[in-house]
Write a protein that holds these residues in place. Structure first.
Motif, PDB file in Angstrom:
ATOM      1  N   UNK A  76       0.829  -1.204   0.000  1.00 13.67           N
ATOM      2  CA  UNK A  76       0.000   0.000   0.000  1.00 13.67           C
ATOM      3  C   UNK A  76       0.863   1.253   0.000  1.00 13.67           C
ATOM      4  N   UNK A  77       0.463   2.234  -0.809  1.00 20.43           N
ATOM      5  CA  UNK A  77       1.019   3.584  -0.730  1.00 20.43           C
ATOM      6  C   UNK A  77      -0.150   4.554  -0.725  1.00 20.43           C
ATOM      7  N   UNK A  78      -0.540   4.953   0.486  1.00 20.23           N
ATOM      8  CA  UNK A  78      -1.698   5.837   0.621  1.00 20.23           C
ATOM      9  C   UNK A  78      -2.967   5.157   0.173  1.00 20.23           C
ATOM     10  N   UNK A  79      -3.573   5.669  -0.890  1.00 17.33           N
ATOM     11  CA  UNK A  79      -4.820   5.091  -1.391  1.00 17.33           C
ATOM     12  C   UNK A  79      -4.582   4.149  -2.578  1.00 17.33           C
ATOM     13  N   UNK A  80      -3.327   3.833  -2.838  1.00 21.59           N
ATOM     14  CA  UNK A  80      -2.976   2.998  -3.990  1.00 21.59           C
ATOM     15  C   UNK A  80      -2.430   1.651  -3.543  1.00 21.59           C
ATOM     16  N   UNK A  81      -2.828   0.606  -4.261  1.00 19.85           N
ATOM     17  CA  UNK A  81      -2.339  -0.740  -3.997  1.00 19.85           C
ATOM     18  C   UNK A  81      -1.574  -1.237  -5.221  1.00 19.85           C
ATOM     19  N   UNK A  82      -0.389  -1.792  -4.993  1.00 21.17           N
ATOM     20  CA  UNK A  82       0.421  -2.405  -6.044  1.00 21.17           C
ATOM     21  C   UNK A  82       0.465  -3.912  -5.804  1.00 21.17           C
ATOM     22  N   UNK A  83       0.295  -4.669  -6.861  1.00 26.87           N
ATOM     23  CA  UNK A  83       0.295  -6.127  -6.754  1.00 26.87           C
ATOM     24  C   UNK A  83       1.192  -6.735  -7.813  1.00 26.87           C
ATOM     25  N   UNK A  84       2.082  -7.615  -7.380  1.00 27.35           N
ATOM     26  CA  UNK A  84       2.932  -8.387  -8.286  1.00 27.35           C
ATOM     27  C   UNK A  84       2.575  -9.853  -8.126  1.00 27.35           C
ATOM     28  N   UNK A  85       2.475 -10.547  -9.254  1.00 23.96           N
ATOM     29  CA  UNK A  85       2.255 -11.990  -9.237  1.00 23.96           C
ATOM     30  C   UNK A  85       3.307 -12.657 -10.110  1.00 23.96           C
ATOM     31  N   UNK A  86       3.736 -13.854  -9.710  1.00 24.91           N
ATOM     32  CA  UNK A  86       4.771 -14.557 -10.471  1.00 24.91           C
ATOM     33  C   UNK A  86       4.655 -16.051 -10.179  1.00 24.91           C
ATOM     34  N   UNK A  87       4.989 -16.873 -11.195  1.00 24.02           N
ATOM     35  CA  UNK A  87       4.908 -18.323 -10.971  1.00 24.02           C
ATOM     36  C   UNK A  87       6.015 -18.833 -10.061  1.00 24.02           C
TER      37      UNK A  87
END
Length: 292
Positions: free
Chosen positions: A267-278
């Motif tokens: 989370x950064x404030x009101x933003x969400x970052x998502x990483x996905x990897x096998x």
């Protein structure tokens, strides 16, 4: 029968190629067009230090049709067959950076075969606050947002999603702090907590604002501790993005070619970052690479 495949990192930032289990669910972006995924085998190309141990995985899971990103743009330019994986990786990275100029994107990720060519598909670039990038690795060059990727299986993804408030964004992280079960020494003064549930073993620990968990299947005879220790060792010399306020890493000891099996969410404030990897460790490395 499982086929064991070795993996290695492809470093995009230096003009070289460099991506859940657990008890959490990562946030999803606004629904993009559907992506038809096609199962593929995995192997790799490396620029990493030879002293690093290679990661192996087996291709066992067939991709299903789901609401994943699908490019709606036509091929922008034919990729020359004389192109090298390194040149292709730099070209792809440069194009993605130009498409999302106000964002810091991952600068490294693992491809899935030797002599691998990186490419990507994106959602609309008009919205710089909510978007998803799917990454692919194939045996020949493919342009970014070429329709050919609609029939391919991603190896990783990066997603940015904005929420109405910091509280709503924090809820989307789905952070889990679990100090129950048996204590496990993960090294470097870090204590993990391991317990079983529903045929699986979960090993959890904290690093700053980050909560981490590794799930291992009891039925498959998997063990969570080796992967947990590998992640802890790596993070002793690498820095994850600083979440504001929460971060959750959910990994699995299982081997699969599904890129959705390992997630890193912050989370950064009101933003969400998502990483996905096998690949679990490469999911962590991909997140580290967003530090620039």
């Amino acid at each position: 029968m499982k086929k064991i495949i070795s993996y290695s990192l492809i470093l995009l930032a230096t003009i070289s190629l460099a991506a859940c289990g657990g008890k959490t669910k990562s946030s999803e972006n606004s629904t993009p067009p559907k992506q038809t995924e096609k199962s593929s085998q995995a192997s790799t190309t490396t620029k990493e230090n030879s002293t690093k141990s290679s990661t192996s995985a087996s291709s066992s899971t067939k991709a299903s049709s789901s609401s994943e990103t699908k490019t709606s743009e036509t091929q922008t330019a034919a990729q020359p067959q004389s192109n090298t994986p390194e040149k292709q990786a730099k070209a792809v990275l440069d194009e993605l950076n130009s498409l999302f100029p106000n964002n810091t994107l991952p600068q490294s990720l693992l491809t899935s075969r030797t002599a691998e060519y990186l490419t990507a598909a994106t959602t609309s670039t008009a919205d710089q606050t909510n978007f998803r990038i799917l990454y692919y690795a194939e045996d020949h060059p493919i342009a970014v947002n070429d329709l050919a990727v609609n029939n391919l299986q991603p190896i990783a993804s990066f997603e940015k999603k904005s929420y109405g408030s910091a509280e709503e964004a924090a809820g989307a992280v789905g952070q889990i702090i679990d100090t129950g079960g048996n204590k496990v020494d993960l090294g470097y003064g870090i204590t993990g907590y391991e317990q079983g549930a529903a045929g699986s073993t979960y090993l959890s620990w904290q690093e700053g604002n980050w909560s981490l968990v590794v799930r291992a299947s009891n039925i498959g005879g998997e063990v969570a501790e080796p992967l947990a220790k590998e992640v802890v060792t790596y993070l002793e010399k690498a820095m994850l993005p600083a979440p504001q306020n929460l971060g959750q890493i959910s990994l699995t000891a299982s081997t699969s070619d599904s890129y959705q099996i390992n997630t890193v969410v912050w989370q950064k404030g009101t933003t969400i970052y998502t990483i996905k990897h096998f690949d679990p460790l490469q999911a962590v490395k991909m997140a580290v690479s967003t530090n620039g």
